[in-house]
Structure formats: structure tokens, C-alpha cells
Design a protein around this motif. Sequence first.
Motif, mmCIF file in Angstrom:
data_model
loop_
_atom_site.group_PDB
_atom_site.id
_atom_site.type_symbol
_atom_site.label_atom_id
_atom_site.label_comp_id
_atom_site.label_asym_id
_atom_site.label_seq_id
_atom_site.Cartn_x
_atom_site.Cartn_y
_atom_site.Cartn_z
ATOM 1 N N ARG A 93 5.179 -2.440 4.017
ATOM 2 C CA ARG A 93 3.755 -2.782 4.039
ATOM 3 C C ARG A 93 3.299 -3.045 2.611
ATOM 4 N NH1 ARG A 93 0.932 3.135 5.240
ATOM 5 N NH2 ARG A 93 2.408 4.395 4.056
ATOM 6 N N GLY A 94 2.051 -3.460 2.464
ATOM 7 C CA GLY A 94 1.545 -3.754 1.131
ATOM 8 C C GLY A 94 1.635 -2.573 0.188
ATOM 9 N N ASN A 95 1.627 -1.383 0.737
ATOM 10 C CA ASN A 95 1.701 -0.164 -0.062
ATOM 11 C C ASN A 95 2.996 -0.054 -0.860
ATOM 12 O OD1 ASN A 95 0.219 2.272 -0.663
ATOM 13 N ND2 ASN A 95 1.844 3.403 0.382
ATOM 14 N N HIS A 154 4.566 -8.356 0.728
ATOM 15 C CA HIS A 154 5.691 -7.430 0.898
ATOM 16 C C HIS A 154 6.807 -8.035 1.736
ATOM 17 C CE1 HIS A 154 4.676 -6.718 5.118
ATOM 18 N NE2 HIS A 154 3.408 -6.672 4.756
ATOM 19 N N GLU A 175 -1.325 -8.379 0.972
ATOM 20 C CA GLU A 175 -1.339 -8.977 2.308
ATOM 21 C C GLU A 175 -0.425 -8.195 3.252
ATOM 22 O OE1 GLU A 175 0.245 -12.836 4.827
ATOM 23 O OE2 GLU A 175 0.158 -13.007 2.645
ATOM 24 N N ASN A 176 -0.982 -7.692 4.333
ATOM 25 C CA ASN A 176 -0.177 -7.088 5.392
ATOM 26 C C ASN A 176 0.002 -8.119 6.506
ATOM 27 O OD1 ASN A 176 0.594 -4.227 4.857
ATOM 28 N ND2 ASN A 176 -1.595 -4.042 4.446
ATOM 29 N N TRP A 177 1.140 -8.820 6.450
ATOM 30 C CA TRP A 177 1.442 -9.861 7.438
ATOM 31 C C TRP A 177 2.171 -9.235 8.632
ATOM 32 C CZ3 TRP A 177 6.777 -11.712 7.677
ATOM 33 C CH2 TRP A 177 7.619 -11.195 6.688
ATOM 34 N N SER A 180 4.488 -6.148 8.650
ATOM 35 C CA SER A 180 3.997 -4.889 8.082
ATOM 36 C C SER A 180 4.029 -3.763 9.105
ATOM 37 C CB SER A 180 2.562 -5.079 7.583
ATOM 38 O OG SER A 180 1.996 -3.829 7.217
ATOM 39 N N ASP A 218 1.925 -1.538 9.041
ATOM 40 C CA ASP A 218 0.520 -1.182 9.218
ATOM 41 C C ASP A 218 -0.197 -2.068 10.233
ATOM 42 O OD1 ASP A 218 0.527 0.982 7.567
ATOM 43 O OD2 ASP A 218 -0.449 0.002 5.872
#
Length: 352
Positions: A51-53, A46, A77-79, A82, A84
Amino acid sequence: MSAETIHAPRYSEEIVPFLAGDGRALHLVHLRGVEKPDKGPVVLVHGAGVRGNIFRAPVRQTVVDALIDDGYDVWLENWRASIDVEPGEWTLDQAAVLDHPHAIRTVVERTGADKVKALIHCQGSTSFTMAAVAGLLPQVDLILTNAVSLHPVVPATAKLKLRYAVPLVSSFTPYLDPQWAYGGPTRTARVLTRVVQATHHECENLVCRWTSFTYGTGFPVLWRHENLNAQTHDWLQHEFGPVPFSFFRQMEECVRAGHLVPVEGFRALPEDLGEREPQTDARFVFFAGEENRCFLAESQRRSFEHLEHFHPGRHALHLLPGYGHLDVFMGKRASQDVFPLILSELDRSVSH
């Protein structure tokens, strides 16, 4: 923005934690369909302050659905950018050296796959591309990038905003947050919300207007309203969070230079990585919405030409008429206009 029937996802999800190179707690979201995937892992990365969502908007078919239905093993991937994970100041350098290589290694360890493919967007794309061309992602053999990669090009008004507004506003707050639409925690946050209300009138959704104020100059910046259904436009209110000025300062340097510029002195990132021959065998496929007001389509055209210079005929460029920035993934017609192109490029790689 018309209504449409949204179906519940046909897959399960598992949170897979991993540690970045500096010990920061990050994670992947592993999405598994009913049938066992037979085409290997694809990591989706993302952009900034989401976020990945963001790849799972309320549309009839998301890009995640399309990938799973086509037989791929999907990982979000939540880097460190993110919303989150624990918020903090970050740069593209940190993500390139500390986040993405560890995420890819985690996927390889969990799946046993020799090669991984990646679908990357915006600042997930710039930082991931930095890592790839610096030789830090040898396991990745195909990279599908949307909006911007090695050569950020923005509208003239956005360039002025980066050069003059960023230093001014960053002296009052270390970050911007579209959630300030619901009431900022500081006087600066509340003043900026009044500025957004006074200058952006493109819709009733104040978070949508705040994203345009945050990410560039336009009405709106990140999508074309006519490409979004009503549910998605409403859902977006909860998908944007803080973006630090440490990132905007780096992007200003990159825009001024005409290519990505490392700013932290990591030995793993050559200073001329935006100009030198890329240290990767990965094939790149560039996507660009022709109506993108965040990063002009010229961004991806330049990066495509740069990589083609070193390996003629290896890479591909797809310009998407009628699309902007994020609507490439969440537009109500993206499953018909965009996803077949993504799948054909992925499947071409698998068949080879």
C-alpha cells in the motif's frame, strides 16, 4: 540491523477518495507539511500486494519526509493492488487504463497544478509506465521509476518458477498472501506456509520469508537484510497482503516476451507498447539496485536504452550499489545514498 531514533512525522494526512474507470473505490493519501509546498505535486505509486504506506517505513527520514522537506506536495496513490482497498483479481492493464489516469486527474483537480511528477515502484511502475507510454498520462512530465518499468528481467530460477510453479499453485488458490504466515484460511495456504518454512531460513520473520517465496527466488528477494534496521524488519510483517495469480500470469508473459505485454484487449493499450515510440513527453529517470533479486538491474537498463533510442540525452539511469528492491526506499542509509539523487532529479526538472 541496528536500532536508531525514529521521529514522528511532521505532516498531516488526508484521505482523498476517487473512482477508477470501472467504478472501483480507490483513494489517495495527501500528505502536507507545516509549510506550504512550493514545488508542485508528486504522486508516489506502490507495488503489488502492499500500500502507499510502504514509503513510510520506520527510519530516521523517509522518502516522504525528504520530499516534503524539499517543498513538494506529496500524494500516495492506493491503486487496485493496494491492501487498503477491496481485494480482487487484477492486471497491469486494468491499473494502467482504469486507475492511474483517474488518480492523476484527481490530483490535478485538487491542486490546480498543470503538471504532476511521479515516483513509481515495481508493479506500480510497470502499470504506470504502460499508461504513460500509451499516452494516457499527459499531465505527468517527470517519472522516477524504481526496479522495473517496460522490460522485466528476472533471475533464471524466477523465470522457471513463473513458468511452471504459477500454473500449478494457481490451480489450488487464486492468490498468495504473506499474511498466511499467521495461519492460512485454507489447507493450501497452510501447506504453502510449511513449504516456506522448509525452504526459507534467512531470518526468523516468517512474513519476510513469505515475501521471498511470493515475489521470486532468493534469500531474501525484496531487500538486503543488512540494509534494514530492526524496526523496519519487524514493521514489514504488517505491510504485505494478497497478490492474485492474474498478475503473475501476465508477468510470465511479459518476462517471456522481454517487455510488457497487455493481456486484456483494452483499446487504449497498443499491443506493441513495449517496443513502439512512447506517446509521452515525460522525462524518465530509472533507478535500479544492483543487488535486486526480484527484478535484475538489467530491467531498468533496457528500458533506459529503449527510451533513449527515441530521445537521446533526455532520460537518466542510476544504478545503486549495495541495494536491492524495496530497500531503495526503506534502507537505513537510503536518506544518504538514494534520496539526494531523487531530489536532484526532481529539482532539475523544477528548475527547467
